[in-house]
Structure formats: C-alpha cells, structure tokens
Design an enzyme around this catalytic site. Sequence first.
Site, PDB file in Angstrom:
ATOM      1  N   SER A 273      27.679  67.245 -55.124  1.00 34.29           N
ATOM      2  CA  SER A 273      27.676  66.838 -56.524  1.00 34.29           C
ATOM      3  C   SER A 273      26.456  65.980 -56.822  1.00 34.29           C
ATOM      4  O   SER A 273      25.772  65.493 -55.921  1.00 34.29           O
ATOM      5  CB  SER A 273      28.933  66.036 -56.838  1.00 34.29           C
ATOM      6  N   LYS A 274      26.227  65.799 -58.102  1.00 24.97           N
ATOM      7  CA  LYS A 274      25.132  64.971 -58.563  1.00 24.97           C
ATOM      8  C   LYS A 274      25.250  63.564 -57.977  1.00 24.97           C
ATOM      9  O   LYS A 274      24.262  62.952 -57.620  1.00 24.97           O
ATOM     10  CB  LYS A 274      25.203  64.904 -60.082  1.00 24.97           C
TER      11      LYS A 274
END
Length: 506
Positions: A273-274
């Site tokens: 994920s970011k």
Amino acid sequence: MRTRVRFAPSPTGPLHMGGVRTALYNYLYAKQHGGDFIIRIEDTDSHRFVPGAEKYIIDSLRWCGIIPDEGVDENGNVVETASPKHPHAPYRQSQRRGIYRKYAEELVAKGYAYYAFDSSESLENERKEAESKGETFIYNYESRKNLRNSLTLPEEEVKKLLQETTDWTVRFKMPENTVVKMDDMIRGHIEVNTATLDDKVLWKRADELPTYHLANIVDDHLMEITEVIRGEEWLPSLPLHYLLYQAFGWKDTQPRFAHLPLLLKPVGNGKLSKRDGDKMGFPVFPLNWLNSDGETYHGYREDGYFPQAFVNMLAMLGWNPGTEQELFSMQELIDSFSIEKVSKSGAKFNPDKAKWYNKEYLRMTSDSELAEEFIPILDENGVTADKEKVEAVVALIKERATFVKDFWGICSYLFKAPQEYVQKDVDKFWKPENVGMAFEAMENTADAASMEEYIRAHEMPMGKVMNCIRLALTGASSGLGIADIMRFIGRDEALSRLKAAREKLG
Ligand code: GLU
C-alpha cells in the site's frame, strides 16, 4: 484469431505500481503474440471519478514505454472518434453509454436478468434489519423472492414502474445452486457454487449507465478481446462474468482469463500500500501525484529511476523466466514472457531490489547520456563544464552511484572547492606534522604521480599525508583517488585548496 488484450483502468486515482504491472503483462503478451494492446477507460462509476487520473494513467504508461495500439492516440489522448486504427471508439465507457441498455434489456427478455424497483432506503432498511439479527443482507436467489422486482410484481405494475419511475435497476438473476466451472491461465481449473453469489446490478436507470460488470463484458466482446489479464481482486467476479458470456450466447468467443497475483508489502503480509511506501521511503506510484488533500505521492520517475529499470523490476515481480537472467530489455521481456510462468502466490516487493535494478541500468547507460542528465544538475549548482569533462567525470563515478541525482554528492569537489570539512576526519588526519609534509610534497612536485614518488622517496607516512591532502581537496577522508582528483582539478587548484584548508583549519 488475432490476439487482442486490453488494460481497462478506472480513473479513480493515480495508478499504483501493481496496475502498471498489469498493463505491462498485457502489453508483453500482446507483443509476443503479434497482437494488439488496447486501452479502455472504465469510468462508469461517476462517484469515484477523480479528475486528472486518466491523464496520469496514460502518462505513466508512456513513461514506461508501454504504448497502446488502440484506444489512445500518438498524443496520449483517449480516442473518441472511430477510425481504421481505432475502430471501437469511443474508448471511454462514459461516452459509450448508449450501447449498454439494449444488452441489459436483452438479458431481461431472455430471463437472465430482471428489473428491480427497490428504493435505496428500502434496501438500507433490509440491511439494518439483517444486521440487528446478526446477519448480512444479500440480494440473491432467496431474498429476491420477497423484494420489489419484476419476478415478484404483477406485469402491469412492472410496466407502469418502468415508465413512471427512474430509480430502477437491472439485476443479474443468479441461478440457484449451480456450479460454475472456470479456467484460469495461471490458477487452472476453478469451481464455484452460485449459492454464494449475489444478484449484481448490471444497469441503472437513474444515470442510464451500466455497472462495471455489464460494461466490461459487453466491451470485451465488442472489442474482440481474446485474453483478459487482470489483478487477482477480480477473481471473485469471474463466475458472474462466465455466466454473462453464457447468457449472451457469446461462449464461443469468450476470452481466456488470467488473474495476476497481488504485490505484497516488503515486510509482513498483505497488499503493498501507499502507506508502506511512506513508512519505508520508497515510491509506490510511477509518477508523482498531487492528491486533492495537498499531499504528494512519490513517483519512481521523480525519485530518479530509469523507466527501463522500473519496468524490468516490475516484470520480475510475479514472473520469472526460469533462468538466472535478471536484466531484460523490453524486447527481451516480450520474447521471454509467458503467462504460464506467472506465480499464483503474491509477489513480495523489495525496495532494495528496485534500487539494485537502477544501479545496473545506470551502469549500462552510456557516459554521454549520463552526462546529458548530469549537466542540468551541475547548472543548478552553479557549475558550467564542457560535455567532454562531464563525461570523463561520469565514467569515473558511475560505479559508485545508484541514481544520477547521487552524482553531485559524490563528485562536487571535482568542480568546486569544499566549503566544509568533516570534523571527525579533521580530528583524525589534520595534524601539524602531516600538514607540513603534505605541503612539502605538493610544492615540490608537478602532479599526483610524482608527488607519490616524492612521499615515498622521503620516507613520509603515505597514508597520513595522503589523507591530509584528500581532506583538503574534498572536505573528507573518503572519495575518489587523489590521482583522479588532481587530474581533474590540476595541481595549482590542489595546492590552493591545501592553503585554504590550512587557513580554515590551522
Ligand atoms: N476497471 C477495472 C479495474 O479498474 C478493470 C478490471 C478488468 O480488467 O476486468 O481494474
């Protein structure tokens, strides 16, 4: 049959590196089979539309050298008008809205779908009621018998509602207790019982738009797609998609499916994920993206990666050629890629490996190209140097760098005298007796070679004297060889730096 694959992003935000990998695998597959790679923008969910996302996606693919044959023109615009090269335009689903209604109606007529008139409030109530009993409400083969739809209401009323109201939908009539048998090019044979599946909305009268499922199947059919290569998150939709092909009578031309494994975070489990990127300081997106909340998401491009290194690294995340080879040009990837060698399990992303790739590509890039990239950085630092000199510098330092942006930090002293000296090196090496010998050696010789000879001939401590000189020339006791440094800056500049150091350090 000509191979035709598509990348079908929804413009709901910047394209994650996993999305780039999906596009890449589609591209490699198409090119290997001498077929077409098509871009289609799936923007029928207006609530999730994000301005700028479409352009971002196309720019990202272009930066990677993933160039579509169809759907996007040479200028990077999504094609809106049909032509021999782009026969299926428009390639944005929101602009194809007129196409889908008749397909939804066709399924109703054939008994594979039905009209549903339940208001969002009544469905919300159903949901709450189920929740209060500790259950979950699902619109499916069971519950549909007690809801307001064309399966339960009298024909006359259905006709009236269709004409007089505008918030009805068309839902797929999921068959009861049927096993759907499917094949995936990566996962093999899969079977799912329809009892676990819900009656998905296919089309909405309110905005006269199809949902993802209907638009996706209709367009893949119309665009003559032969293989659907997409992320694992779409696997749960596969039974519905199979049933839709069957319902339309398109089984003969149904594409084959391949669901790609997830990209996993570097440590622990779970999807990359970011946030992992933020935490560990690596980019998760191909290009910088300025979010609506003012936050910038880091891109590989702006962080200094070569697109070829990024593409090579991505290609290896989930696929391997079955050999030791790790470095592949785009053409080599096209030649060796195979869907069957894509792994079923998630691919762990390793940020150090991404850097390794960049270092390898930096090494393979010609000095001349690297010099072209370095010159603007030199400019920013107030240095003008001719290309020949920059090339020679680059040749000397490229092995020590991972990114072009590292160059200045590695070799600034070849262009400018140091302004500061590393204190711990000063404490260690800047001793009066060494400084005296350094001056003596340099003042009595014309270049680094003869200086070394002088030091040796006069039985001076080579290491101590050289470190003292290096400190004066570079500001630290580490760095390039003294001979290399002096070749670039010249003996006179070297001597003046030694004097400057004595003035500052005593
Ligand atoms: N629009 C879908 C997405 O955003 C495409 C899924 C598919 O390729 O079928 O991922």
